[in-house]
Design a protein around this motif. Structure first.
Motif, PDB file in Angstrom:
ATOM      1  N   MET A 160       8.253   4.576  20.756  1.00 27.13           N
ATOM      2  CA  MET A 160       9.580   4.179  20.288  1.00 27.13           C
ATOM      3  C   MET A 160       9.531   2.777  19.681  1.00 27.13           C
ATOM      4  O   MET A 160       8.926   1.877  20.253  1.00 27.13           O
ATOM      5  CB  MET A 160      10.592   4.205  21.440  1.00 27.13           C
ATOM      6  N   VAL A 161      10.172   2.662  18.538  1.00 23.19           N
ATOM      7  CA  VAL A 161      10.281   1.354  17.891  1.00 23.19           C
ATOM      8  C   VAL A 161      11.644   0.756  18.256  1.00 23.19           C
ATOM      9  O   VAL A 161      12.656   1.456  18.254  1.00 23.19           O
ATOM     10  CB  VAL A 161      10.135   1.495  16.362  1.00 23.19           C
ATOM     11  N   THR A 162      11.614  -0.533  18.553  1.00 22.25           N
ATOM     12  CA  THR A 162      12.858  -1.213  18.913  1.00 22.25           C
ATOM     13  C   THR A 162      13.230  -2.222  17.824  1.00 22.25           C
ATOM     14  O   THR A 162      12.412  -3.077  17.470  1.00 22.25           O
ATOM     15  CB  THR A 162      12.700  -1.947  20.256  1.00 22.25           C
ATOM     16  N   LEU A 163      14.444  -2.082  17.326  1.00 24.16           N
ATOM     17  CA  LEU A 163      14.955  -3.048  16.352  1.00 24.16           C
ATOM     18  C   LEU A 163      15.977  -3.929  17.052  1.00 24.16           C
ATOM     19  O   LEU A 163      16.994  -3.438  17.552  1.00 24.16           O
ATOM     20  CB  LEU A 163      15.621  -2.323  15.173  1.00 24.16           C
ATOM     21  N   ILE A 164      15.658  -5.216  17.142  1.00 23.41           N
ATOM     22  CA  ILE A 164      16.640  -6.163  17.703  1.00 23.41           C
ATOM     23  C   ILE A 164      17.483  -6.640  16.537  1.00 23.41           C
ATOM     24  O   ILE A 164      17.020  -7.446  15.716  1.00 23.41           O
ATOM     25  CB  ILE A 164      15.954  -7.373  18.357  1.00 23.41           C
ATOM     26  N   VAL A 165      18.691  -6.132  16.435  1.00 19.60           N
ATOM     27  CA  VAL A 165      19.517  -6.419  15.260  1.00 19.60           C
ATOM     28  C   VAL A 165      20.628  -7.383  15.649  1.00 19.60           C
ATOM     29  O   VAL A 165      21.392  -7.123  16.581  1.00 19.60           O
ATOM     30  CB  VAL A 165      20.122  -5.115  14.677  1.00 19.60           C
ATOM     31  N   LYS A 166      20.687  -8.476  14.925  1.00 22.16           N
ATOM     32  CA  LYS A 166      21.734  -9.469  15.169  1.00 22.16           C
ATOM     33  C   LYS A 166      22.730  -9.387  14.009  1.00 22.16           C
ATOM     34  O   LYS A 166      22.486  -9.979  12.953  1.00 22.16           O
ATOM     35  CB  LYS A 166      21.126 -10.870  15.248  1.00 22.16           C
ATOM     36  N   PRO A 167      23.814  -8.670  14.211  1.00 19.81           N
ATOM     37  CA  PRO A 167      24.779  -8.538  13.120  1.00 19.81           C
ATOM     38  C   PRO A 167      25.489  -9.864  12.837  1.00 19.81           C
ATOM     39  O   PRO A 167      26.081 -10.056  11.775  1.00 19.81           O
ATOM     40  CB  PRO A 167      25.763  -7.487  13.624  1.00 19.81           C
ATOM     41  N   SER A 168      25.430 -10.762  13.824  1.00 21.41           N
ATOM     42  CA  SER A 168      25.949 -12.116  13.641  1.00 21.41           C
ATOM     43  C   SER A 168      25.270 -12.979  14.699  1.00 21.41           C
ATOM     44  O   SER A 168      24.926 -12.497  15.782  1.00 21.41           O
ATOM     45  CB  SER A 168      27.465 -12.151  13.824  1.00 21.41           C
ATOM     46  N   GLU A 169      25.098 -14.238  14.381  1.00 14.69           N
ATOM     47  CA  GLU A 169      24.545 -15.137  15.397  1.00 14.69           C
ATOM     48  C   GLU A 169      25.646 -15.981  16.043  1.00 14.69           C
ATOM     49  O   GLU A 169      25.373 -16.823  16.896  1.00 14.69           O
ATOM     50  CB  GLU A 169      23.464 -16.025  14.788  1.00 14.69           C
ATOM     51  N   ALA A 170      26.872 -15.728  15.609  1.00 15.07           N
ATOM     52  CA  ALA A 170      27.997 -16.461  16.199  1.00 15.07           C
ATOM     53  C   ALA A 170      28.257 -15.956  17.606  1.00 15.07           C
ATOM     54  O   ALA A 170      27.989 -14.807  17.929  1.00 15.07           O
ATOM     55  CB  ALA A 170      29.241 -16.271  15.333  1.00 15.07           C
ATOM     56  N   CYS A 171      28.770 -16.836  18.433  1.00 15.85           N
ATOM     57  CA  CYS A 171      29.029 -16.443  19.823  1.00 15.85           C
ATOM     58  C   CYS A 171      30.257 -17.170  20.343  1.00 15.85           C
ATOM     59  O   CYS A 171      30.517 -18.329  19.954  1.00 15.85           O
ATOM     60  CB  CYS A 171      27.810 -16.766  20.696  1.00 15.85           C
ATOM     61  N   ASN A 172      30.997 -16.517  21.202  1.00 20.08           N
ATOM     62  CA  ASN A 172      32.170 -17.153  21.813  1.00 20.08           C
ATOM     63  C   ASN A 172      31.782 -17.905  23.078  1.00 20.08           C
ATOM     64  O   ASN A 172      32.616 -18.551  23.698  1.00 20.08           O
ATOM     65  CB  ASN A 172      33.234 -16.103  22.134  1.00 20.08           C
ATOM     66  N   THR A 232      10.809   7.627  17.253  1.00 17.76           N
ATOM     67  CA  THR A 232      12.239   7.368  17.501  1.00 17.76           C
ATOM     68  C   THR A 232      12.485   5.870  17.360  1.00 17.76           C
ATOM     69  O   THR A 232      11.545   5.064  17.459  1.00 17.76           O
ATOM     70  CB  THR A 232      12.669   7.807  18.920  1.00 17.76           C
ATOM     71  N   ILE A 233      13.720   5.532  17.110  1.00 18.76           N
ATOM     72  CA  ILE A 233      14.085   4.111  16.974  1.00 18.76           C
ATOM     73  C   ILE A 233      15.252   3.797  17.899  1.00 18.76           C
ATOM     74  O   ILE A 233      16.217   4.561  17.992  1.00 18.76           O
ATOM     75  CB  ILE A 233      14.454   3.776  15.516  1.00 18.76           C
ATOM     76  N   GLY A 261      19.056  10.809  12.038  1.00 21.20           N
ATOM     77  CA  GLY A 261      19.977  10.095  12.933  1.00 21.20           C
ATOM     78  C   GLY A 261      19.834  10.497  14.393  1.00 21.20           C
ATOM     79  O   GLY A 261      20.075   9.685  15.298  1.00 21.20           O
ATOM     80  N   ARG A 262      19.416  11.738  14.614  1.00 22.27           N
ATOM     81  CA  ARG A 262      19.262  12.189  16.006  1.00 22.27           C
ATOM     82  C   ARG A 262      18.157  11.428  16.732  1.00 22.27           C
ATOM     83  O   ARG A 262      18.115  11.420  17.948  1.00 22.27           O
ATOM     84  CB  ARG A 262      18.939  13.685  16.031  1.00 22.27           C
ATOM     85  N   ARG A 263      17.285  10.802  15.937  1.00 18.66           N
ATOM     86  CA  ARG A 263      16.184  10.051  16.557  1.00 18.66           C
ATOM     87  C   ARG A 263      16.472   8.550  16.617  1.00 18.66           C
ATOM     88  O   ARG A 263      15.569   7.745  16.783  1.00 18.66           O
ATOM     89  CB  ARG A 263      14.881  10.333  15.788  1.00 18.66           C
ATOM     90  N   VAL A 264      17.742   8.239  16.458  1.00 22.39           N
ATOM     91  CA  VAL A 264      18.161   6.829  16.562  1.00 22.39           C
ATOM     92  C   VAL A 264      19.077   6.695  17.781  1.00 22.39           C
ATOM     93  O   VAL A 264      20.015   7.483  17.940  1.00 22.39           O
ATOM     94  CB  VAL A 264      18.921   6.381  15.293  1.00 22.39           C
ATOM     95  N   CYS A 265      18.793   5.743  18.622  1.00 22.82           N
ATOM     96  CA  CYS A 265      19.737   5.476  19.712  1.00 22.82           C
ATOM     97  C   CYS A 265      20.147   4.005  19.672  1.00 22.82           C
ATOM     98  O   CYS A 265      19.454   3.165  19.089  1.00 22.82           O
ATOM     99  CB  CYS A 265      19.135   5.852  21.070  1.00 22.82           C
ATOM    100  N   HIS A 266      21.293   3.734  20.281  1.00 22.43           N
ATOM    101  CA  HIS A 266      21.871   2.388  20.194  1.00 22.43           C
ATOM    102  C   HIS A 266      22.111   1.835  21.600  1.00 22.43           C
ATOM    103  O   HIS A 266      22.541   2.562  22.503  1.00 22.43           O
ATOM    104  CB  HIS A 266      23.226   2.432  19.487  1.00 22.43           C
ATOM    105  N   THR A 267      21.840   0.570  21.765  1.00 23.35           N
ATOM    106  CA  THR A 267      22.301  -0.139  22.952  1.00 23.35           C
ATOM    107  C   THR A 267      22.905  -1.459  22.491  1.00 23.35           C
ATOM    108  O   THR A 267      22.663  -1.908  21.356  1.00 23.35           O
ATOM    109  CB  THR A 267      21.162  -0.423  23.954  1.00 23.35           C
ATOM    110  N   ASP A 295       3.366  -3.398  17.578  1.00 24.55           N
ATOM    111  CA  ASP A 295       3.593  -2.054  17.044  1.00 24.55           C
ATOM    112  C   ASP A 295       4.959  -1.480  17.396  1.00 24.55           C
ATOM    113  O   ASP A 295       5.242  -0.331  17.057  1.00 24.55           O
ATOM    114  CB  ASP A 295       2.515  -1.103  17.588  1.00 24.55           C
ATOM    115  N   THR A 296       5.746  -2.261  18.082  1.00 25.35           N
ATOM    116  CA  THR A 296       6.995  -1.657  18.574  1.00 25.35           C
ATOM    117  C   THR A 296       8.259  -2.425  18.221  1.00 25.35           C
ATOM    118  O   THR A 296       9.344  -1.848  18.285  1.00 25.35           O
ATOM    119  CB  THR A 296       6.957  -1.518  20.112  1.00 25.35           C
ATOM    120  N   HIS A 297       8.175  -3.708  17.932  1.00 23.92           N
ATOM    121  CA  HIS A 297       9.397  -4.497  17.815  1.00 23.92           C
ATOM    122  C   HIS A 297       9.541  -5.161  16.445  1.00 23.92           C
ATOM    123  O   HIS A 297       8.568  -5.650  15.883  1.00 23.92           O
ATOM    124  CB  HIS A 297       9.434  -5.584  18.897  1.00 23.92           C
TER     125      HIS A 297
END
Lengths: 284, 371, 325
Positions: B1-13, B55-56, B88-94, B258-260
Motif C-alpha cells: 500500500m502506498v500512503t499519500l500524506i496530503v496537506k490540503p492546507s497548512e493553516a491551523c486553528n 492500493t493507495i 477508486g475502489r483501491r483508494v481509501c481515506h483517513t 517505496d511507500t510514502h
C-alpha cells in the motif's frame, strides 16, 4: 433519537396527557393492575409496571394479575428468609423482578433471591459498601452454579466488550436520559430518578419531542466528558470504563472520588475479562 | 500500500507548542486549488491503473484538515468519482485532525469517502496543545465537544498523545486517561520531536521516553485484552510475535522510500508529511511528475540503500533490528545531516525491549525468527 | 460428609466433647455469615453434593438457624442438624413455626443425648429436650457418644418410644482430641464397649431401632453374630474412617474436630468438594503412614488391607503416635 420511555405515576389525569407514549408506570402493590394496564394499553405502550412497596418482599401479597406482565417489584428488603421461604414458588411463577436498595440487607437479599431463581435489580443510588458490592458482583458475574440475573451486573456482562471505551448500564437502572424520562404527578420532566426525587426538572410535558429536551438529554448523557475536561481523578481511574464517573461527586473528603469505587470498578473489569474467557452455562 | 500524506492546507486553528509545520521557515496558507486536487486524482488513477494489485491510502493532514471546511471534501469525492472511476475502489481515506472543528456537516461526505475512523491528537497535560489566541482548556473543550459529535455520528477515533517533559512523571495517569477517553480506534504515545534548541523545557530523550513507556507497559501487558490498541505496545508485540514480518508504522518498516509521498497544498511532492514540514526532499510538483517518477527518483534509491548501510554499520550487532530497521531516516538527517544513520530514538525499540518487554512478558526477542 | 459449623457456641459441656479444643481456639461467638451459606450451597451444588450436616457448637444458637435450614431445603439439599435439642423458647417457637412443614425425608435432627444419670446436663436441659422432641420428634433420631464402657442406653430407648422418634440410634465413639484432654474411649476399652452395646440387643429389637455406627469402630472387635444383628436391624455398619469435611463459621475447613490442625485450610482455596476430599485423604494417608491402625495386629489385618476396616479412627492413631514419640 429514540422516543424515551416515560416513568410516571399511575395518575389518571396525567395518563390522559400521555397518549402515544411508552410508559413505565409506578403503581402501588394494591393497585388494580388489570384495569390500569388495560387503560394504558388502549392509548400507550407499556414498558414496565414499577410496583412500589414499602414492605419487605416477604410481607407483600403477590398480585396474581402481575403474571405475564413486565413487573418490577420495588421493596425495601426481602424480609426474613423464613417468612419468605414458603412463597418462593409463587414469586418465581409470577416472573417478576425484585428491586432492592443497596443499603440494609439489599445486597444479601439480591444474592439469596438470585440463587433461588428470582431476578433482582439493585438500585445503585447512594454510596454502597464497596467490599460487599464487590462480593456480590463477583457472585453475579462468576457464578459457581447458574442463578437468576442480578441487575445491573447482567446488563454490564451482556454489553461490555473488551475494546469498548465505556459500558453504559444506566438503562438497566432506568436511568439513561436518552431512554428514560421521569415524570412527576403534575407532568414535570426529570432526566433521572435522582433528579425527580430532588425536584430538579428540565421542563414539562409541553417539552416532549422538542429539540430543547433532546439537547438536554444528550448533554446529560455526555456529561461524563466534563470529568476529562476538568482532569478529574475519575478520568484517570482504571475503573472508569464501567462507572462513567457515576460516583464522581460521592466523596465527602473532597478527593473527588468515592472511596472504594475505583477498586470496585477496576476489579469488575478484571472479573468481566474472566467471564469472557468462560463458556456460558446459564439457562436463561 | 502506498500512503499519500496530503496537506490540503497548512493553516491551523491550533498552536501546539511543538508544531513542525512551519519548521521550513515559511507557511503556505492557501487551500489546495481545484486543478491541483484534480491532478492528485489523475496521478492516483494513473498509478493504480499501471499497478492493478496496488492500493493507495490518502491521509488528509495539515495544518488542520477540517479548517478548510466540508465543501473541499465534497470536491475530493467528486474528483475521485470522476477521475478514478475504475481505480477508486483501491483508494481509501483517513483524516488526521485535532477534531476541534468537527461538525455534523462533515459526516455525510466522510461516510461517502469510506471514512469510518478519524485520527486525532490530544494531550491531557495543560499548556501543550492550544487554540490560537486561547489556552489549552479551550482546545480541550473544543476537542471533547468534537469527539462527542464524532461519536454521535457513529465514527470511531484514535488519539495520538505526544509525550513531553511535562508528562514524563504521569505515565499511568495518561495511559488511563486516554484509554478511558479514546474508543476502539486506540491510543498512540509518540515522543515529542523538536527542532534543535526549541522548547527545551519540553524536550525528552529516547531513554526518558523508553522509561515512560516502561512504566505503562506492565499495566498494558496484564490487561492487553482490555486495551487492545495501545501503541507502540500493540504493534511492537505483534511485530515481535511475527518475527519481524508484520510492520505497522513507517518509522519502523524501513520501506518508506517505496511507500510514502507527501503532497503540499500547491501540489509540491516531498518524501512524507514530516519532510514536507521541514522543506526537505522536494520531488517537484504533482503537475509535473507522476508518482512512479517520484519513486524512481535517485534520492529514493539512496534511502533504499540505508538499511544495508545500517546493517553494515551502526546497527550491525543489534538483535532487535527487525523491529525498527534503524528508525525514521529523517531523525538521522536531523541529527547528522545524513539519511544513513540510525534514529536518535533507538532506545524506544531495542532498549525498551531489553529493559521492559522481555522481563515483563518473558518473551525472548532474540530467539524469534528474523529478530 | 460435609459438616457446616453454624456457630462455635454450645449450651452444654459434655466431658467427652471432642470439639471443645477447637471451639476454644476459634473466635468466640462467631456465626456463619449468610453470604457464606449461599456460597456453601453453590459450592456443594457445583460439586454435585446435595447433603449437608449443620453442626456446632449448638447449631440452633445461630440467630438464623431456621432460615438456614429452609434455605438449604429450598436449594434441594438434604439437611441433617446435629443438636442437643436444648433450645430456648423463642428458638423452639421458630422451629415449630417455620420448620413444622419441612419434608421428613429431607430434614433430620440428630439429637445427641447424654445419660441423665451418668452425664447430667444443666438444670432444665432434659425438660427442654423433651419439649423439642415433642415438637420435632417426626424429624428426629437420637445420637449417643460412648466415652466409657459401662454406659447405659435405657434412657435413649425411653425417649425414642415416648416421642415416637425415627427408629435409628446413631452411636459414636468419643475420640480423643489432639491433646487427649477430653474424656474419650481408650483403644483398649473399645472391645468391652462393643460387648456392652451388644447387651442392648433386646431393646433395639423391641423398638425396631437400627444401630448406626459412626466412624472409628474396628471390625475385628465385633463377632459375626454381632455383625449379623447389626445388619438384620437395618444398620449399615461401616468400619472405615474417611475424612469428614468440617467447615467453620470463618470458612476454614478440616477433616474432623480431633484432626482440626491437620491440613486445615480456607475453603476458598478449593474449587470443589472433590478437591477438599482429596486434600484430606492425603492427610489421612500421611497420618497412617507410620502406624496403619489402632491395634498392633492392624498391620497384618486382611480386612484392613482389603479396605473393609480402617483399623480405627485416624485421630486415635495420631494420639497414639504422639504418645509413642
Amino acid at each position: 433519537m429514540t422516543k424515551p420511555v416515560l416513568i410516571c405515576p399511575d395518575d389518571p389525569s396525567l395518563l390522559d396527557r400521555l397518549a402515544g407514549q411508552s410508559l413505565g408506570l409506578r403503581v402501588a402493590p394494591s393497585a388494580d393492575v388489570a384495569a390500569t394496564v388495560e387503560a394504558v394499553r388502549r392509548q400507550n405502550g407499556l414498558f414496565r409496571l414499577l410496583v412500589e412497596a414499602d414492605e419487605p418482599l416477604a410481607a407483600v401479597k403477590p398480585n396474581h394479575a402481575w403474571r405475564g406482565l413486565p413487573v418490577d417489584l420495588m421493596v425495601p428488603s426481602a424480609g426474613r428468609f423464613a417468612d419468605l421461604a414458603g412463597r418462593l414458588d409463587e414469586v418465581r411463577s409470577l416472573g417478576i423482578t425484585v428491586c432492592l436498595p443497596i443499603g440494609g440487607t439489599g445486597l444479601r437479599d439480591a444474592r439469596t433471591l438470585a440463587s433461588l431463581g428470582i431476578r433482582t435489580r439493585l438500585g445503585l443510588d447512594g454510596m454502597p459498601d464497596w467490599d460487599a458490592l464487590g462480593d456480590l458482583m463477583t457472585y453475579a458475574l462468576l457464578e459457581l452454579v447458574a442463578h437468576a440475573p442480578i441487575e445491573p451486573f447482567q446488563t454490564i456482562a451482556d454489553h461490555s466488550r473488551t475494546d469498548a471505551r465505556t459500558t453504559d448500564w444506566s438503562s438497566a437502572l432506568f436511568d439513561d436520559p436518552l431512554r428514560f424520562l421521569h415524570l412527576s404527578a403534575d407532568g414535570r420532566i426529570a432526566l433521572s430518578r435522582r433528579d425527580l426525587l430532588n425536584e430538579e426538572f428540565v421542563g414539562d410535558l409541553a417539552m416532549l419531542g422538542s429539540p430543547a429536551l433532546a439537547e438536554a438529554q444528550q448533554a446529560r448523557s455526555e456529561a461524563w466528558r466534563q470529568l476529562f475536561l476538568d482532569d478529574h481523578p475519575c478520568a484517570r481511574c482504571p475503573g472508569f470504563r464501567l462507572c462513567r464517573g457515576r460516583y464522581a461527586e460521592g466523596d465527602a473528603k473532597g478527593a473527588g472520588m468515592a472511596e472504594g469505587c475505583a477498586g470496585f470498578f477496576t476489579e469488575m473489569a478484571g472479573v468481566l475479562e474472566q467471564r469472557w474467557l468462560r463458556p456460558e452455562a446459564r439457562p436463561w | 500500500m502506498v500512503t499519500l500524506i496530503v496537506k490540503p492546507s497548512e493553516a491551523c486553528n491550533a498552536a501546539c507548542v511543538y508544531c513542525e509545520v512551519d519548521r521550513k521557515g515559511w507557511l503556505k496558507t492557501k487551500i489546495m486549488a481545484q486543478d491541483t486536487l484534480e491532478m492528485l486524482f489523475k496521478r492516483i488513477d494513473e498509478f493504480l491503473t499501471a499497478r492493478p494489485q496496488e492500493t493507495i491510502r490518502i491521509v488528509w493532514h495539515g495544518g488542520e484538515p477540517l479548517l478548510i471546511g466540508e465543501p473541499f471534501y465534497r470536491r475530493v469525492l467528486a474528483a475521485q468519482r470522476q477521475l478514478c472511476a475504475a481505480t477508486g475502489r483501491r483508494v481509501c481515506h483517513t483524516v488526521q485532525t485535532n477534531l476541534t472543528l468537527f461538525s455534523d456537516e462533515f459526516t455525510e461526505v466522510f461516510r461517502a469517502l469510506g471514512i469510518t475512523s478519524l485520527g486525532t491528537s490530544y494531550d491531557p497535560v495543560a499548556g501543550v496543545r492550544l487554540l490560537r489566541g486561547q489556552n489549552s482548556r479551550a482546545y480541550d473543550a473544543a476537542f471533547l465537544a468534537g469527539s462527542a459529535r464524532l461519536e454521535r455520528a457513529g465514527f470511531d477515533w484514535g488519539v495520538i498523545c505526544v509525550v513531553t517533559r511535562l508528562s514524563l512523571d504521569r505515565p499511568l495517569d495518561l495511559f488511563h486517561f486516554l484509554t478511558n477517553l479514546a474508543p476502539q480506534g486506540g491510543v498512540m504515545f509518540n515522543p515529542i520531536l523538536l527542532d534543535k534548541g526549541k522548547q527545551p523545557h519540553l524536550a525528552i530523550d529516547d531513554k526518558e521516553f523508553s522509561a515512560f513507556l516502561g512504566a505503562m507497559f506492565p499495566v498494558w501487558w496484564a490487561n492487553r485484552q482490555r486495551y487492545p490498541r495501545v501503541e507502540p505496545f500493540h504493534s511492537l508485540t505483534e511485530t515481535i510475535l511475527s518475527g519481524g514480518r508484520r510492520q505497522f508504522y513507517c518509522t519502523d518498516a524501513g520501506q518508506c522510500a517505496d511507500t510514502h509521498i507527501g503532497i503540499g497544498p500547491d501540489g509540491a511532492m516531498t518524501h512524507c508529511g514530516r519532510s514536507g514540514d521541514w522543506g526537505l526532499l522536494d520531488y517537484g510538483s504533482i503537475h509535473d511528475r507522476s508518482f512512479a517518477e517520484v519513486f524512481a527518483d535517485p534520492r529514493r534509491a539512496e534511502l533504499r540503500r540505508r538499511g544495508e548501510a545500517l546493517r553494515a554499520g551502526a546497527c550491525r550487532d543489534c538483535d532487535t533490528w527487525s523491529l525498527c530497521h534503524g528508525g525514521c531516516p529523517l531523525d538521522s538527517w536531523d541529527a547528522t545531516g545524513s539519511f544513513h544513520g540510525k534514529t536518535a530514538w533507538c532506545d524506544n525499540r531495542g532498549g525498551f525491549v531489553k529493559t521492559y518487554f522481555e522481563p515483563i512478558t518473558g518473551i525472548r526477542v532474540k530467539l524469534l525468527e528474523g529478530a | 460428609m460435609v459438616n457446616i459449623l453454624l456457630t462455635d457456641k454450645c449450651v452444654r459441656q459434655c466431658p467427652y466433647c471432642f470439639a471443645g479444643r477447637e471451639m476454644a481456639r476459634s473466635a468466640a461467638g462467631e456465626f456463619l455469615a449468610w453470604e457464606n451459606v449461599v456460597y456453601l450451597a453453590d459450592f456443594l451444588q457445583h460439586s454435585g453434593h446435595r447433603r449437608v450436616s449443620l453442626i456446632g457448637g449448638e447449631p440452633t444458637l445461630h440467630p438464623e438457624f431456621a432460615d438456614i435450614v429452609l434455605y438449604f431445603l429450598a436449594r434441594a439439599f438434604e439437611v441433617t442438624v446435629f443438636t442437643s435439642g436444648i433450645l430456648s423458647d423463642a428458638r423452639l417457637g421458630e422451629v415449630e413455626k417455620y420448620l413444622g412443614e419441612a419434608p421428613v425425608n429431607r430434614l433430620t435432627y440428630v439429637c445427641n443425648v447424654n445419660d441423665p444419670i451418668e452425664t447430667p446436663d444443666t438444670d432444665g436441659a432434659d425438660e427442654r429436650l423433651g419439649r423439642f422432641l415433642a415438637i420435632a420428634g417426626r424429624w428426629s433420631m437420637l445420637g449417643f457418644n460412648i466415652y466409657r464402657d459401662d454406659f447405659s442406653l435405657g434412657f435413649a430407648f425411653d425417649l425414642i418410644a415416648r416421642h415416637d422418634l425415627k427408629r435409628t440410634l446413631r452411636l459414636g465413639i468419643a475420640h480423643p482430641t489432639a491433646d487427649g484432654a477430653n474424656a474419650f474411649l481408650p483403644v483398649d476399652r473399645i472391645g468391652p464397649a462393643i460387648a456392652r452395646l451388644a447387651g442392648f440387643k433386646a431393646d433395639f429389637e423391641r423398638l425396631a431401632v437400627a444401630p448406626s455406627l459412626d466412624c472409628g469402630f474396628p471390625l475385628c472387635r465385633f463377632s459375626d453374630a454381632d455383625l449379623g444383628w447389626l445388619v438384620r436391624l437395618g444398620g449399615r455398619p461401616s468400619f472405615i474412617c474417611r475424612p469428614a469435611i468440617d467447615i467453620t463459621p470463618d470458612m476454614q475447613v478440616y477433616s474432623c474436630f480431633p484432626l482440626a490442625t491437620h491440613g486445615r485450610a480456607s475453603l476458598f482455596a478449593f474449587n470443589s468438594l472433590q478437591e477438599v476430599t482429596a486434600h484430606f485423604a492425603a492427610e489421612h494417608t500421611r497420618i497412617r503412614a507410620g502406624r496403619p491402625g489402632i491395634f498392633d495386629d492392624c498391620a497384618s489385618c486382611e480386612s484392613r488391607s482389603r479396605g473393609v476396616c480402617a483399623g480405627g479412627a485416624s485421630c486415635q492413631i495420631t494420639l497414639m503416635a504422639e504418645a509413642a514419640s
